[in-house]
Scaffold this active site. Structure first.
Site, PDB file in Angstrom:
ATOM      1  N   ASN A 181      58.878 122.536  55.275  1.00 41.74           N
ATOM      2  CA  ASN A 181      59.430 123.891  55.324  1.00 41.74           C
ATOM      3  C   ASN A 181      60.174 124.219  54.036  1.00 41.74           C
ATOM      4  O   ASN A 181      59.707 125.015  53.220  1.00 41.74           O
ATOM      5  CB  ASN A 181      60.358 124.042  56.543  1.00 41.74           C
ATOM      6  N   THR A 182      61.313 123.564  53.835  1.00 44.48           N
ATOM      7  CA  THR A 182      62.173 123.905  52.699  1.00 44.48           C
ATOM      8  C   THR A 182      61.421 123.919  51.364  1.00 44.48           C
ATOM      9  O   THR A 182      61.562 124.856  50.574  1.00 44.48           O
ATOM     10  CB  THR A 182      63.341 122.899  52.617  1.00 44.48           C
ATOM     11  N   GLY A 195      62.448 116.235  54.479  1.00 44.45           N
ATOM     12  CA  GLY A 195      62.718 115.526  53.233  1.00 44.45           C
ATOM     13  C   GLY A 195      61.640 115.617  52.179  1.00 44.45           C
ATOM     14  O   GLY A 195      61.886 115.344  51.009  1.00 44.45           O
ATOM     15  N   LYS A 235      59.047 120.913  69.642  1.00 43.89           N
ATOM     16  CA  LYS A 235      59.567 119.882  68.740  1.00 43.89           C
ATOM     17  C   LYS A 235      61.013 119.626  69.148  1.00 43.89           C
ATOM     18  O   LYS A 235      61.859 120.512  69.058  1.00 43.89           O
ATOM     19  CB  LYS A 235      59.488 120.366  67.292  1.00 43.89           C
TER      20      LYS A 235
END
Lengths: 67, 259
Positions: free
Chosen positions: B206-207, B185, B97
């Site tokens: 992820n977050t 986001g 990535k």
């Protein structure tokens, strides 16, 4: 003799192999990626490489990351 | 019919890619990936900190996952290329990535450097997934350069703000043949479903998962949302209308005609 490890100069004994160096730092082999003078070195070669004056060692690791 | 996502040499059942950052404890990673049914997992490469060496995060990623090393930390195409080559030499496979970022406030990607890195790495045989600001012309160039997918951001990294770039991402989905993976986001499962309903091929989260009170349950929630959104897209959502449209015959309950 002087080598550079992760961008910092360091004084080490002559005759150290990469494996010896990792042991001196208490780093477990298999946990890190080694770039030696700009080239990634596979783990089975670490024992054969003796560090020399002005060598550049990058010791890297995969860490959590996403975006 | 099986609905597979094909990227590079892989046929994937899961359309939820996950990251390994920001987990309170690394021990949570394997269980969370399992709950999320994720088959593509991303991680970063960093210099070892001798004062507090961390465990290699790859040890926490299930063996059957495709590893997607990212080039975070790279500020130029050259740095991204170097990281990709190191990751491959370290045995991570050939997926990468591309992340090239020099804006520290919004962490917005440098599309031009990303394109340069993609050109180089695709030629070397990497399966390249570039993280970009959603821009149609850049996406077309990435397609020509041999990217395997395009990963537009929904909102700044880690912001949990959702699909703020929706219209631009929609255009990429419409105009670009490559898989579109909405990356960054997405803060809630409903936002992941929204991206999938619109026709995104996958999302990377992820977050929102790692920093949830219970990452394992949140991983499962995201998996369900991504599957629901994908099914809705395949089923074809009904038309949007301005006025009501009754779903039962428009006759009165007992009388033939309505007033």
């Amino acid at each position: 003799m002087k080598i550079t490890v992760n961008g910092k100069e360091e004084e080490v004994k002559a005759g150290l192999t990469i494996v010896d160096y990792l042991e001196s730092k208490d780093l477990e082999a298999g946990r890190v990626v080694i770039e030696y003078n700009g080239q990634v070195i596979k783990q089975d070669k670490w024992e054969q490489i003796e560090l020399a004056e002005d060598d550049n060692l990058e010791i890297l690791n995969f860490v959590g990351g996403g975006q | 019919m099986a609905d597979k996502l094909v990227i590079g040499d892989q046929e994937l059942d899961s359309r939820l890619f996950t990251g390994t950052g920001k987990f309170a404890k690394q021990d949570l990673i394997p269980e969370t990936i399992k709950a999320a049914r994720s088959q593509v997992v991303t991680m970063a490469l960093r210099r070892v900190d001798f004062d507090s060496p961390q465990h290699n995060v790859i040890n926490y990623i299930p063996d059957d996952c495709v590893l997607l090393p990212n080039t975070s930390g790279a500020r130029t195409a050259e740095e991204a290329v170097r990281i990709a080559r190191i990751a491959e030499a370290a045995g991570c496979g050939n997926w990468v990535k591309i992340e090239v970022i020099s804006d520290n406030k919004y962490l917005l990607p440098d599309n031009q450097e990303t394109l340069k890195a993609t050109e180089i790495l695709a030629k070397e045989g990497f399966v390249v997934l570039p993280y970009v600001s959603p821009d149609l012309m850049v996406a077309k160039r990435l397609e020509e350069a041999g990217a395997a997918a395009v990963m537009p951001l929904g909102a700044p990294i880690g912001s949990n703000r959702g699909l703020k770039t929706k219209e631009l991402v929609r255009i990429l989905i419409e105009e670009i043949e490559l898989p579109i993976v909405v990356d960054a986001g997405i803060g809630k499962p409903s936002q992941a479903a929204e991206a999938m309903e619109m026709g995104a091929d996958a999302v990377l989260v992820n977050t929102a998962i790692a920093t949830a009170k219970d990452p394992v349950v949140m991983g499962d929630a995201f998996a369900a949302a991504v599957e629901a959104g994908r099914k809705a897209y395949l089923a074809g959502t009904g038309a949007v209308k301005k006025y009501a449209s009754a779903s039962s015959p428009l006759t009165g309950f007992l009388k033939e005609d309505q007033e």
